[in-house]
Scaffold this motif. Structure first.
Motif, mmCIF file in Angstrom:
data_model
loop_
_atom_site.group_PDB
_atom_site.id
_atom_site.type_symbol
_atom_site.label_atom_id
_atom_site.label_comp_id
_atom_site.label_asym_id
_atom_site.label_seq_id
_atom_site.Cartn_x
_atom_site.Cartn_y
_atom_site.Cartn_z
ATOM 1 N N LEU A 37 0.807 -1.160 -0.102
ATOM 2 C CA LEU A 37 -0.117 0.067 0.116
ATOM 3 C C LEU A 37 0.811 1.238 -0.034
ATOM 4 O O LEU A 37 1.911 1.185 0.270
ATOM 5 C CB LEU A 37 -0.808 -0.005 1.392
ATOM 6 C CG LEU A 37 -1.900 -0.916 1.462
ATOM 7 C CD1 LEU A 37 -2.081 -1.222 2.840
ATOM 8 C CD2 LEU A 37 -3.180 -0.883 0.829
ATOM 9 N N TYR A 38 0.155 2.440 -0.546
ATOM 10 C CA TYR A 38 0.973 3.762 -0.268
ATOM 11 C C TYR A 38 1.050 3.742 1.259
ATOM 12 O O TYR A 38 0.255 3.560 2.024
ATOM 13 C CB TYR A 38 0.108 4.809 -0.880
ATOM 14 C CG TYR A 38 0.077 4.815 -2.457
ATOM 15 C CD1 TYR A 38 1.337 4.312 -3.084
ATOM 16 C CD2 TYR A 38 -1.016 5.254 -3.161
ATOM 17 C CE1 TYR A 38 1.410 4.426 -4.464
ATOM 18 C CE2 TYR A 38 -0.902 5.256 -4.564
ATOM 19 C CZ TYR A 38 0.260 4.848 -5.274
ATOM 20 O OH TYR A 38 0.270 5.136 -6.517
ATOM 21 N N GLU A 39 2.180 4.632 1.620
ATOM 22 C CA GLU A 39 2.625 4.764 3.165
ATOM 23 C C GLU A 39 1.744 5.636 3.967
ATOM 24 O O GLU A 39 1.691 5.219 5.162
ATOM 25 C CB GLU A 39 4.181 5.650 3.129
ATOM 26 C CG GLU A 39 4.051 7.017 2.601
ATOM 27 C CD GLU A 39 5.474 7.444 2.784
ATOM 28 O OE1 GLU A 39 6.004 7.111 3.534
ATOM 29 O OE2 GLU A 39 5.607 8.699 2.384
ATOM 30 N N ASN A 40 0.716 6.391 3.282
ATOM 31 C CA ASN A 40 -0.229 7.163 4.163
ATOM 32 C C ASN A 40 -1.427 6.313 4.525
ATOM 33 O O ASN A 40 -2.191 6.526 5.620
ATOM 34 C CB ASN A 40 -0.868 8.204 3.248
ATOM 35 C CG ASN A 40 -1.417 7.981 2.040
ATOM 36 O OD1 ASN A 40 -0.980 7.326 1.223
ATOM 37 N ND2 ASN A 40 -2.603 8.366 2.062
ATOM 38 N N VAL A 41 -1.639 5.200 3.636
ATOM 39 C CA VAL A 41 -2.746 4.347 4.235
ATOM 40 C C VAL A 41 -2.128 2.999 4.850
ATOM 41 O O VAL A 41 -2.918 2.559 5.572
ATOM 42 C CB VAL A 41 -3.393 3.606 2.784
ATOM 43 C CG1 VAL A 41 -4.427 2.604 2.982
ATOM 44 C CG2 VAL A 41 -3.923 5.006 1.918
#
Length: 352
Positions: A37-41
């Motif tokens: 996943l993208y790091e913000n999620v």
């Protein structure tokens, strides 16, 4: 058994996609399941029983092709048996390309692309909601005779200390937990998904008066001004709390886990509420289809969209006119049908 699931999207889509991880864990209890996943999620999926490892793609890796390729190469050295590329973009397909030993490399069908996949899945018909559409990516396993335990109900767990910490913060900011606590989603990451503010204010007033509730205007740091202005226009009503900002997606989840019913604009936070099994009622924009985003078999989570309001010449209306078809009175009427799912409401009603 090693399984890799790749999902490059924001909160709502990542939560909905997690039904693949959950179904695979129930099918292969001993499997090691990694979720990219993208790091913000990514932090949202830590400590979940159906995911063994959360792999973050940083912003720097997203922007720098060399660092991204290096990351994909390192991840795929784990020799996965199954790779599921939910997004199926040229970028995400690299995980399939580098996973040479995987028996199943499953992606979405894309014209003139996707040659690295062993199985390409056509877009399911509109009879399926989003979660069920994601589960169709497991069809190749089913066709090969695997007894796949399909589970369309997504869920998230938070640690007791996380919930307790937010509970204390909420109390310190004046939240009275004897009242029905309603997080109201007045904003959205996408401006076109914001219900007209003058109408949302009437929804807020109705919720306060009808249920003797408290409303929480949660927000990230960059949404603070929007929330404060909304509160100001309601005369700084003391039944509204606008002093709790959440600095991370996990803090927002912990906050929602202390609430009774979610109301407001459809988006990632609404999906988060559903993952926590908090009853929810969503207001959908004219550009959305509620049947895509709501779990059709789960009546705890429902919503309203402009097309629900019968009107002649609907397609000739402007975007704003379509939004305004959903009158606050109608929204409040529909929310009232959901209040039977709120234990505090039932208790108060029984005492009357």
């Amino acid at each position: 058994m090693k399984i890799l699931v790749v999902r490059f999207k924001q909160i709502g889509d990542a939560i909905l996609s997690s039904v693949i991880c959950k179904s695979l864990k129930e099918t292969y209890p001993e499997a090691k399941i990694d979720y990219v996943l993208y790091e913000n999620v990514a932090p949202l999926f830590k400590n979940q029983p159906y995911i063994n490892n959360v792999i973050s793609i940083t912003k720097e890796e997203q922007k720098n092709p060399f660092k991204y390729i290096k990351k994909v190469w390192e991840v795929t050295r784990n020799d996965y048996d199954i790779v599921i590329d939910i997004m199926s973009t040229p970028k995400s397909e690299l995980f399939a390309l580098f996973s040479r030993k995987a028996k199943y490399k499953i992606g979405r069908y894309k014209p003139k692309r996707g040659y690295t996949y062993t199985h390409s899945i056509l877009e399911p018909s509109s009879e399926f909601d989003k979660a069920d559409k994601f589960l169709k990516m497991l069809d190749p396993l089913i066709k090969d005779g695997v007894d796949v335990k399909l589970n369309p109900n997504y869920s998230l767990e938070f640690l007791d200390e996380e919930r307790s910490k937010l509970h204390k913060r909420m109390e310190d900011e004046g939240v009275d937990f004897n009242k029905i606590i309603i997080p109201l989603a007045i904003n959205s990451r996408r401006p076109e998904k914001v219900y007209p503010i003058d109408l949302m204010k009437k929804v807020a007033e109705g919720l306060l008066e009808k249920y003797d509730s408290q409303i929480i205007l949660y927000y990230s740091p960059n949404e603070k001004e929007f929330a404060k202005k909304f509160h100001e226009e309601l005369g700084w009503d003391k039944r509204i709390v606008s002093t709790i900002h959440t600095e991370s997606i996990r803090e927002l989840g912990a906050l929602l886990s202390n609430c009774d019913i979610f109301v407001g604009n459809e988006g990632g936070p609404r999906h988060l509420a559903q993952a926590l099994d908090i009853p929810s009622f969503a207001i959908f924009s004219p550009g959305s289809n509620k049947h895509d985003w709501l779990s059709r078999g789960n009546k705890r989570h429902e919503g309203i969209e402009p097309r629900d309001i019968e009107t002649p010449d609907y397609d000739k209306l402007s975007y704003e006119e379509k939004y305004r078809l959903m009158k606050p009175e109608k929204i409040l009427e529909e929310i009232d049908k959901k209040m039977s799912l709120v234990p505090k409401y039932i208790e108060k009603k029984n005492l009357m």
